[in-house]
Design a protein around this motif. Structure first.
Motif, PDB file in Angstrom:
ATOM      1  N   LEU A   7     -19.217 -26.142 -26.971  1.00  0.00           N
ATOM      2  CA  LEU A   7     -17.901 -25.653 -26.536  1.00  0.00           C
ATOM      3  C   LEU A   7     -17.734 -24.157 -26.781  1.00  0.00           C
ATOM      4  CD1 LEU A   7     -15.510 -28.550 -27.660  1.00  0.00           C
ATOM      5  CD2 LEU A   7     -16.447 -28.097 -25.380  1.00  0.00           C
ATOM      6  N   ASP A   8     -18.343 -23.624 -27.851  1.00  0.00           N
ATOM      7  CA  ASP A   8     -18.278 -22.182 -28.094  1.00  0.00           C
ATOM      8  C   ASP A   8     -18.973 -21.414 -26.965  1.00  0.00           C
ATOM      9  OD1 ASP A   8     -16.800 -22.259 -30.406  1.00  0.00           O
ATOM     10  OD2 ASP A   8     -18.548 -22.359 -31.723  1.00  0.00           O
ATOM     11  N   GLN A   9     -20.103 -21.927 -26.521  1.00  0.00           N
ATOM     12  CA  GLN A   9     -20.803 -21.287 -25.402  1.00  0.00           C
ATOM     13  C   GLN A   9     -19.959 -21.345 -24.135  1.00  0.00           C
ATOM     14  OE1 GLN A   9     -24.619 -23.222 -25.049  1.00  0.00           O
ATOM     15  NE2 GLN A   9     -25.379 -22.406 -26.997  1.00  0.00           N
ATOM     16  N   LEU A  10     -19.309 -22.467 -23.902  1.00  0.00           N
ATOM     17  CA  LEU A  10     -18.470 -22.605 -22.719  1.00  0.00           C
ATOM     18  C   LEU A  10     -17.266 -21.667 -22.791  1.00  0.00           C
ATOM     19  CD1 LEU A  10     -18.476 -26.474 -22.138  1.00  0.00           C
ATOM     20  CD2 LEU A  10     -19.815 -24.725 -20.946  1.00  0.00           C
ATOM     21  N   SER A  11     -16.705 -21.493 -23.978  1.00  0.00           N
ATOM     22  CA  SER A  11     -15.575 -20.586 -24.148  1.00  0.00           C
ATOM     23  C   SER A  11     -15.991 -19.151 -23.821  1.00  0.00           C
ATOM     24  CB  SER A  11     -15.043 -20.678 -25.578  1.00  0.00           C
ATOM     25  OG  SER A  11     -13.949 -19.815 -25.764  1.00  0.00           O
ATOM     26  N   THR A  12     -17.167 -18.754 -24.299  1.00  0.00           N
ATOM     27  CA  THR A  12     -17.681 -17.418 -23.992  1.00  0.00           C
ATOM     28  C   THR A  12     -17.975 -17.281 -22.501  1.00  0.00           C
ATOM     29  OG1 THR A  12     -18.668 -17.266 -26.206  1.00  0.00           O
ATOM     30  CG2 THR A  12     -19.508 -15.765 -24.510  1.00  0.00           C
ATOM     31  N   ILE A  14     -16.483 -18.756 -20.017  1.00  0.00           N
ATOM     32  CA  ILE A  14     -15.203 -18.585 -19.319  1.00  0.00           C
ATOM     33  C   ILE A  14     -14.691 -17.159 -19.491  1.00  0.00           C
ATOM     34  CG2 ILE A  14     -12.766 -19.268 -19.299  1.00  0.00           C
ATOM     35  CD1 ILE A  14     -13.728 -22.109 -20.035  1.00  0.00           C
ATOM     36  N   ALA A  15     -14.821 -16.614 -20.696  1.00  0.00           N
ATOM     37  CA  ALA A  15     -14.370 -15.243 -20.949  1.00  0.00           C
ATOM     38  C   ALA A  15     -15.128 -14.249 -20.077  1.00  0.00           C
ATOM     39  CB  ALA A  15     -14.542 -14.901 -22.429  1.00  0.00           C
ATOM     40  N   ILE A  16     -16.431 -14.450 -19.904  1.00  0.00           N
ATOM     41  CA  ILE A  16     -17.223 -13.563 -19.040  1.00  0.00           C
ATOM     42  C   ILE A  16     -16.784 -13.713 -17.590  1.00  0.00           C
ATOM     43  CG2 ILE A  16     -19.537 -13.026 -18.186  1.00  0.00           C
ATOM     44  CD1 ILE A  16     -20.589 -14.135 -20.897  1.00  0.00           C
ATOM     45  N   ALA A  17     -16.571 -14.966 -17.159  1.00  0.00           N
ATOM     46  CA  ALA A  17     -16.144 -15.211 -15.783  1.00  0.00           C
ATOM     47  C   ALA A  17     -14.799 -14.561 -15.500  1.00  0.00           C
ATOM     48  CB  ALA A  17     -16.067 -16.715 -15.518  1.00  0.00           C
ATOM     49  N   ALA A  35     -24.879 -11.212 -29.274  1.00  0.00           N
ATOM     50  CA  ALA A  35     -24.620 -12.628 -29.547  1.00  0.00           C
ATOM     51  C   ALA A  35     -24.124 -13.341 -28.288  1.00  0.00           C
ATOM     52  CB  ALA A  35     -23.586 -12.760 -30.667  1.00  0.00           C
ATOM     53  N   VAL A  36     -23.291 -12.651 -27.517  1.00  0.00           N
ATOM     54  CA  VAL A  36     -22.799 -13.225 -26.265  1.00  0.00           C
ATOM     55  C   VAL A  36     -23.957 -13.436 -25.290  1.00  0.00           C
ATOM     56  CG1 VAL A  36     -21.458 -12.670 -24.183  1.00  0.00           C
ATOM     57  CG2 VAL A  36     -20.434 -12.410 -26.448  1.00  0.00           C
ATOM     58  N   SER A  37     -24.851 -12.443 -25.191  1.00  0.00           N
ATOM     59  CA  SER A  37     -26.010 -12.571 -24.296  1.00  0.00           C
ATOM     60  C   SER A  37     -26.893 -13.737 -24.717  1.00  0.00           C
ATOM     61  CB  SER A  37     -26.818 -11.269 -24.304  1.00  0.00           C
ATOM     62  OG  SER A  37     -26.042 -10.190 -23.811  1.00  0.00           O
ATOM     63  N   MET A  38     -27.077 -13.902 -26.018  1.00  0.00           N
ATOM     64  CA  MET A  38     -27.887 -15.016 -26.524  1.00  0.00           C
ATOM     65  C   MET A  38     -27.224 -16.353 -26.194  1.00  0.00           C
ATOM     66  SD  MET A  38     -30.519 -16.207 -28.013  1.00  0.00           S
ATOM     67  CE  MET A  38     -31.286 -14.777 -28.814  1.00  0.00           C
ATOM     68  N   ARG A  73     -13.672 -25.295 -17.902  1.00  0.00           N
ATOM     69  CA  ARG A  73     -12.227 -25.213 -18.153  1.00  0.00           C
ATOM     70  C   ARG A  73     -11.668 -26.588 -18.510  1.00  0.00           C
ATOM     71  NH1 ARG A  73     -10.490 -20.132 -16.783  1.00  0.00           N
ATOM     72  NH2 ARG A  73     -11.420 -19.104 -14.960  1.00  0.00           N
ATOM     73  N   ARG A  74     -12.113 -27.620 -17.805  1.00  0.00           N
ATOM     74  CA  ARG A  74     -11.595 -28.962 -18.074  1.00  0.00           C
ATOM     75  C   ARG A  74     -12.037 -29.458 -19.453  1.00  0.00           C
ATOM     76  NH1 ARG A  74     -13.325 -30.546 -12.624  1.00  0.00           N
ATOM     77  NH2 ARG A  74     -14.371 -32.369 -13.425  1.00  0.00           N
ATOM     78  N   LEU A  75     -13.278 -29.173 -19.834  1.00  0.00           N
ATOM     79  CA  LEU A  75     -13.770 -29.619 -21.133  1.00  0.00           C
ATOM     80  C   LEU A  75     -12.995 -28.956 -22.276  1.00  0.00           C
ATOM     81  CD1 LEU A  75     -17.616 -29.633 -20.460  1.00  0.00           C
ATOM     82  CD2 LEU A  75     -16.250 -31.602 -21.156  1.00  0.00           C
ATOM     83  N   LEU A  76     -12.756 -27.656 -22.164  1.00  0.00           N
ATOM     84  CA  LEU A  76     -12.008 -26.965 -23.220  1.00  0.00           C
ATOM     85  C   LEU A  76     -10.558 -27.404 -23.252  1.00  0.00           C
ATOM     86  CD1 LEU A  76     -13.479 -23.350 -23.063  1.00  0.00           C
ATOM     87  CD2 LEU A  76     -13.903 -25.123 -24.756  1.00  0.00           C
TER      88      LEU A  76
END
Length: 320
Positions: A7-12, A14-17, A35-38, A73-76
């Protein structure tokens, strides 16, 4: 068994999108850019797809990235709702929201359902009145939030969705072929009515206003009964209506934008939560099932939402 998504990866992701930038996303999620790129490399490895393409200084989603965005978005959102359901310190109180009935049938089920599941201790009072009335309620302090027809000139609201305004008549009554068009409109102060009257005059079409009401239910009833032609936002279309376009002699009308107006009560935390739910709900709202089932959608012109799509002129609304 496949490992679950992070979920942390998905949150990041979404922020990039949303920002179009790894750098700005890193600021939002309070991580370093490396860290975001990783995180994104690991997410791409996990789903087995390339999610971003470099486009100048921005990072654009690939087709697979766009597809993942909706799921993310739905998962978060589900994660927040789940935690809220078991939070003994969740929001509690009473909030008053207003909306015109043009929008109520289409938008309120999603808004009320999501918010109530996440905040079961908050009581919602809902008022359905025209935009002008709702603006006055906000100013008097008798509403906390209002979903209104956005007006640049008047200000005071945040645009959260765009909808095409369409000419409509009954699918079973060719009223648009008459020499004098019978019309059903909102009150004279209604912007859609003013736009329609200007367009009719420019098209040199004679018309007569037979029904005037601030109630969308009255206007749609006149249309479905084959008594009048009207103009409605896409969200207010009903089965049994026909959308009239240039082939029928009707020029396009200006789109309408839907805005969110805030009151001045002290319940900032609850109002912020509901405003966020409304924005997310309207941004993610899908095409109504009875429209989708007909398959006659043009995805390349106009707007369904702020990013959106539009019906083809001549489209007939099928049954439920």
């Amino acid at each position: 068994m496949a490992a679950p998504l992070d979920l942390d990866q998905l949150s990041t992701f979404i922020a990039i999108a949303d920002t179009g930038s790894f750098t700005r996303a890193a600021e939002e999620v309070h991580r370093t850019q490396s860290a975001v790129s990783m995180q994104m490399r690991r997410l791409e490895e996990r789903v087995g797809k390339t999610l971003f393409l470099k486009d100048g200084r921005t990072n654009r989603l690939t087709e697979d990235g766009e597809r993942l965005l909706g799921y993310a978005r739905r998962l978060l959102r589900l994660n927040r709702e789940t935690l809220a359901a078991f939070d003994d310190a969740s929001l509690e109180g009473h909030i008053r929201i207003g909306t015109p009935d043009d929008y109520a049938d289409r938008f309120l089920p999603e808004i009320m359902g999501r918010f109530s599941r996440s905040n079961p201790r908050v009581e919602l009072s809902i008022l359905c009145e025209p935009t002008l009335n709702l603006v006055e309620h906000i100013r008097r302090g008798s509403l906390d939030l209002a979903l209104v027809t956005y007006d640049d000139a008047k200000g005071g609201s945040e645009a959260v969705r765009r909808e095409p305004v369409l000419w409509v008549c009954s699918a079973n009554h060719p009223l648009h072929e008459r020499d004098v068009l019978p019309m059903a409109f909102g009150r004279p102060s209604c912007q859609w009515r003013r736009d329609a009257c200007i367009a009719l005059e420019q098209m040199q079409r004679e018309y007569r206003v037979l029904f005037t009401s601030f109630s969308a239910t009255v206007i749609t009833s006149a249309v479905l009964a084959g008594l009048a032609i009207s103009v409605l936002p896409e969200c207010a279309l009903r089965p049994g209506m026909r959308v009239l376009g240039e082939a029928d002699g009707f020029a396009p009308l200006p789109d309408c934008r839907i805005g969110l107006m805030r009151g001045h009560s002290g319940q900032t935390e609850i109002i912020d939560a509901l405003a966020r739910h409304i924005s997310e709900s309207l941004d993610n709202l899908s095409v109504p099932a009875f429209i989708e089932e007909t398959g006659n959608i043009d995805f390349n012109s106009g707007f369904h939402n702020i990013k959106g799509r539009r019906l083809k002129p001549g489209h007939v609304m099928a049954g439920w």
